[in-house]
Design a protein around this motif. Structure first.
Motif, PDB file in Angstrom:
ATOM      1  N   THR A  36       4.047   5.567  -9.399  1.00  0.00           N
ATOM      2  CA  THR A  36       2.506   5.672  -9.481  1.00  0.00           C
ATOM      3  C   THR A  36       1.770   5.123  -8.222  1.00  0.00           C
ATOM      4  OG1 THR A  36       2.741   5.638 -11.848  1.00  0.00           O
ATOM      5  CG2 THR A  36       0.652   5.188 -11.050  1.00  0.00           C
ATOM      6  N   PHE A  37       0.811   5.899  -7.848  1.00  0.00           N
ATOM      7  CA  PHE A  37       0.278   5.703  -6.613  1.00  0.00           C
ATOM      8  C   PHE A  37      -1.294   5.404  -6.888  1.00  0.00           C
ATOM      9  CE2 PHE A  37       3.928   7.947  -5.073  1.00  0.00           C
ATOM     10  CZ  PHE A  37       4.193   7.280  -3.822  1.00  0.00           C
ATOM     11  N   ASP A  38      -1.949   4.533  -6.181  1.00  0.00           N
ATOM     12  CA  ASP A  38      -3.120   4.255  -6.317  1.00  0.00           C
ATOM     13  C   ASP A  38      -4.017   5.354  -5.685  1.00  0.00           C
ATOM     14  OD1 ASP A  38      -5.877   3.172  -7.039  1.00  0.00           O
ATOM     15  OD2 ASP A  38      -5.707   1.452  -6.005  1.00  0.00           O
ATOM     16  N   ALA A  39      -3.923   6.468  -5.705  1.00  0.00           N
ATOM     17  CA  ALA A  39      -4.513   7.640  -4.735  1.00  0.00           C
ATOM     18  C   ALA A  39      -4.621   8.768  -5.496  1.00  0.00           C
ATOM     19  CB  ALA A  39      -3.473   7.721  -3.634  1.00  0.00           C
ATOM     20  N   ALA A  40      -5.479   9.606  -5.098  1.00  0.00           N
ATOM     21  CA  ALA A  40      -5.734  11.074  -5.604  1.00  0.00           C
ATOM     22  C   ALA A  40      -4.398  11.925  -5.623  1.00  0.00           C
ATOM     23  CB  ALA A  40      -7.011  11.550  -5.131  1.00  0.00           C
ATOM     24  N   ALA A  41      -4.210  12.710  -6.174  1.00  0.00           N
ATOM     25  CA  ALA A  41      -3.158  13.863  -6.239  1.00  0.00           C
ATOM     26  C   ALA A  41      -3.160  14.703  -4.993  1.00  0.00           C
ATOM     27  CB  ALA A  41      -3.089  14.685  -7.557  1.00  0.00           C
ATOM     28  N   ALA A  42      -4.402  15.042  -4.505  1.00  0.00           N
ATOM     29  CA  ALA A  42      -4.687  15.641  -3.413  1.00  0.00           C
ATOM     30  C   ALA A  42      -4.157  14.889  -2.110  1.00  0.00           C
ATOM     31  CB  ALA A  42      -6.198  16.163  -3.064  1.00  0.00           C
ATOM     32  N   ASP A  43      -4.398  13.809  -2.094  1.00  0.00           N
ATOM     33  CA  ASP A  43      -4.126  12.818  -1.076  1.00  0.00           C
ATOM     34  C   ASP A  43      -2.521  12.855  -0.748  1.00  0.00           C
ATOM     35  OD1 ASP A  43      -6.607  12.324  -0.256  1.00  0.00           O
ATOM     36  OD2 ASP A  43      -6.644  10.368  -1.445  1.00  0.00           O
TER      37      ASP A  43
END
Length: 140
Positions: free
Chosen positions: A16-23
């Motif tokens: 899990t990333f602290d980022a948007a799926a698009a990024d």
């Protein structure tokens, strides 16, 4: 010692990333970003992110050149990619599915690779995917 090769092995890793799926999706579809986490030579990394498009990457590891590549089979931006993944230019490679699930400003990226793999290579391959996901952290 010889290692048996099961007909099919499934390797699944998630982070899990602290980022948007698009990024995160762009990490797979932009050649410069792909080279950044894959550890390949940027000028020898190509990504033609369209259905039927090829990707190729050359990695230098411990002085040895390693060539990887495959073909995009499905693209559903920004939530899913299906491509082939292999290190043998004479084969089609193994199916690889990348799923991105975004919720509350975070995105869980799950990579699933299916195909024949010698038993003694399952753990190193899993560690390799975990290493790639760790490298993605610095790219978003």
């Amino acid at each position: 010692m010889t290692s048996t090769v099961p007909e099919s092995v499934t390797i699944t890793v998630s982070r899990t990333f602290d980022a948007a799926a698009a990024d995160l999706f762009r990490l797979w579809t932009d050649p410069a970003k792909f080279a950044g986490w894959f550890g390949s030579v940027p000028e020898r990394t190509t990504v033609d992110a369209k259905v039927g498009g090829d990707w190729n990457a050359v990695m230098i590891y411990e002085g040895n050149e390693m060539v990887f590549g495959g073909r995009f089979q499905e693209i559903d931006e920004p939530s899913r990619l299906v491509l082939t993944f292999g290190d043998d230019p004479s084969s089609e490679g193994s199916p690889l599915t990348v799923e991105l699930a975004e919720a509350a400003g975070k995105t869980t990226l799950t990579v699933t690779q299916v195909g024949p793999l010698p038993e003694d290579q399952i753990e190193p391959a899993t560690e390799g995917w975990n290493h790639f996901l760790e490298a993605m952290e610095s790219q978003v």
